[in-house]
Design an enzyme around this catalytic site. Sequence first.
Site, short mmCIF file in Angstrom:
data_model
loop_
_atom_site.label_atom_id
_atom_site.label_comp_id
_atom_site.label_asym_id
_atom_site.label_seq_id
_atom_site.Cartn_x
_atom_site.Cartn_y
_atom_site.Cartn_z
N GLY A 119 0.49 -5.56 0.41
CA GLY A 119 -0.67 -5.56 0.00
C GLY A 119 -0.66 -5.89 -1.42
O GLY A 119 -1.76 -6.46 -2.33
N GLY B 10 0.83 -1.40 -0.11
CA GLY B 10 0.07 0.28 0.08
C GLY B 10 0.43 1.26 0.03
O GLY B 10 2.15 1.36 0.29
N GLU C 10 5.76 -5.30 7.34
CA GLU C 10 4.83 -4.26 7.85
C GLU C 10 5.25 -4.15 9.22
O GLU C 10 4.87 -2.85 9.95
CB GLU C 10 3.11 -5.01 8.17
CG GLU C 10 3.18 -4.71 7.08
CD GLU C 10 2.66 -5.77 6.36
OE1 GLU C 10 1.74 -5.66 5.26
OE2 GLU C 10 3.42 -6.97 6.84
N ASP D 41 -1.19 -7.45 7.93
CA ASP D 41 -2.89 -7.62 7.10
C ASP D 41 -2.62 -7.83 6.26
O ASP D 41 -2.63 -9.15 5.95
CB ASP D 41 -3.21 -6.31 7.58
CG ASP D 41 -2.56 -4.91 6.37
OD1 ASP D 41 -1.77 -5.73 6.15
OD2 ASP D 41 -3.59 -4.26 5.94
#
Length: 348
Positions: free
Chosen positions: A116, A66, A139, A147
Amino acid sequence: MMTNVLFSVHNQGIATIKLNRPKAINSLTYDMLSPIHNKLKEWEQDPSVSVIILKGEGPKGFCAGGDIKTLYQAKENPDAFNKAMEFFKKEYDTDAFIANFSKPIIAYLDGIVMGGGVGLSYGASHRIVTEKTKWAMPEMNIGFFPDVGAAYFLNQAPGFTGRYLALTSSIITASDVLYAKAADVYMNSSQFEPFQAELKSMNWTEESNVHQKLDELLKKYTSEHDDNGILQVNQALIDKHFSHETVEQIIESLASDHSEFAQKTKETILEKSPVSLKVTLAQLIKGKNKSFRACLDTDFIIARNFLKSDDFYEGVRSVVIDKDKQPVYKYQQLADVPDSLIKSFFIL
């Protein structure tokens, strides 16, 4: 103005989605995810589309994750916070839609595939890795958490390798990605263009068993990749140390092992945010028997709470903004982090 996602439909039933932000290694934005989701909905109902290719533009990789700089703006700006949460909702919905898509999606995971990018491609039916693949859930390096449904797919990896990948943010190559069940086949990158050319030369709209025919075609261009990566070679050690139910116990276990692997792993983990480490282990334990969609729903709650947390912004500042790689996290020691704080990350 450059379009950040390119869509094309070829003759014979082939369609392509190309992420088109090569300078940012195709990092995802809301304005990319929304058209992807809409186009997939359209193509699922379109009888002229039978197979979809998902790939990234440029030599560096498929997708680096992301767009973190955009999320960083949520720090002191309510509008930016709401936009960040819209991004997560769209991202997770798109990931879930791909995982449940009724037609084959070929994800070409060449070069960097992180965060992502992993989420977007995980649910694809045919995932190709190459000699250039660098895969990670990084992350933890920015005071966040893995995530995009990671509590589901990291728990699919053999033994406790998923916990190892989450807590260390280790970058792995093709053999380990296959071993961790995050990809399906290995293809030398020089073979992708010939494979794509033959794929487009066949008439898929008249094919009765598209999945089977696609599997047969892939076999022509893929090869065995037997190089043992770090996961397989160290599986017994990973299981020994990462089977513990608290981060402190994992660290203690690693500390008692004088092997180079254990010592390096311990040092790597201790560089991370104590809050991120504890939330992530709890996330993986809670997600053990949940569906991909249920894990994504939990991720939405955790992400919202991280965007209200100082550690996330400090992590991003140190890695992405100032690039000094000297984060000063709120809690310096694992023992300092209250259990009540960790529990609060799972409450909306």
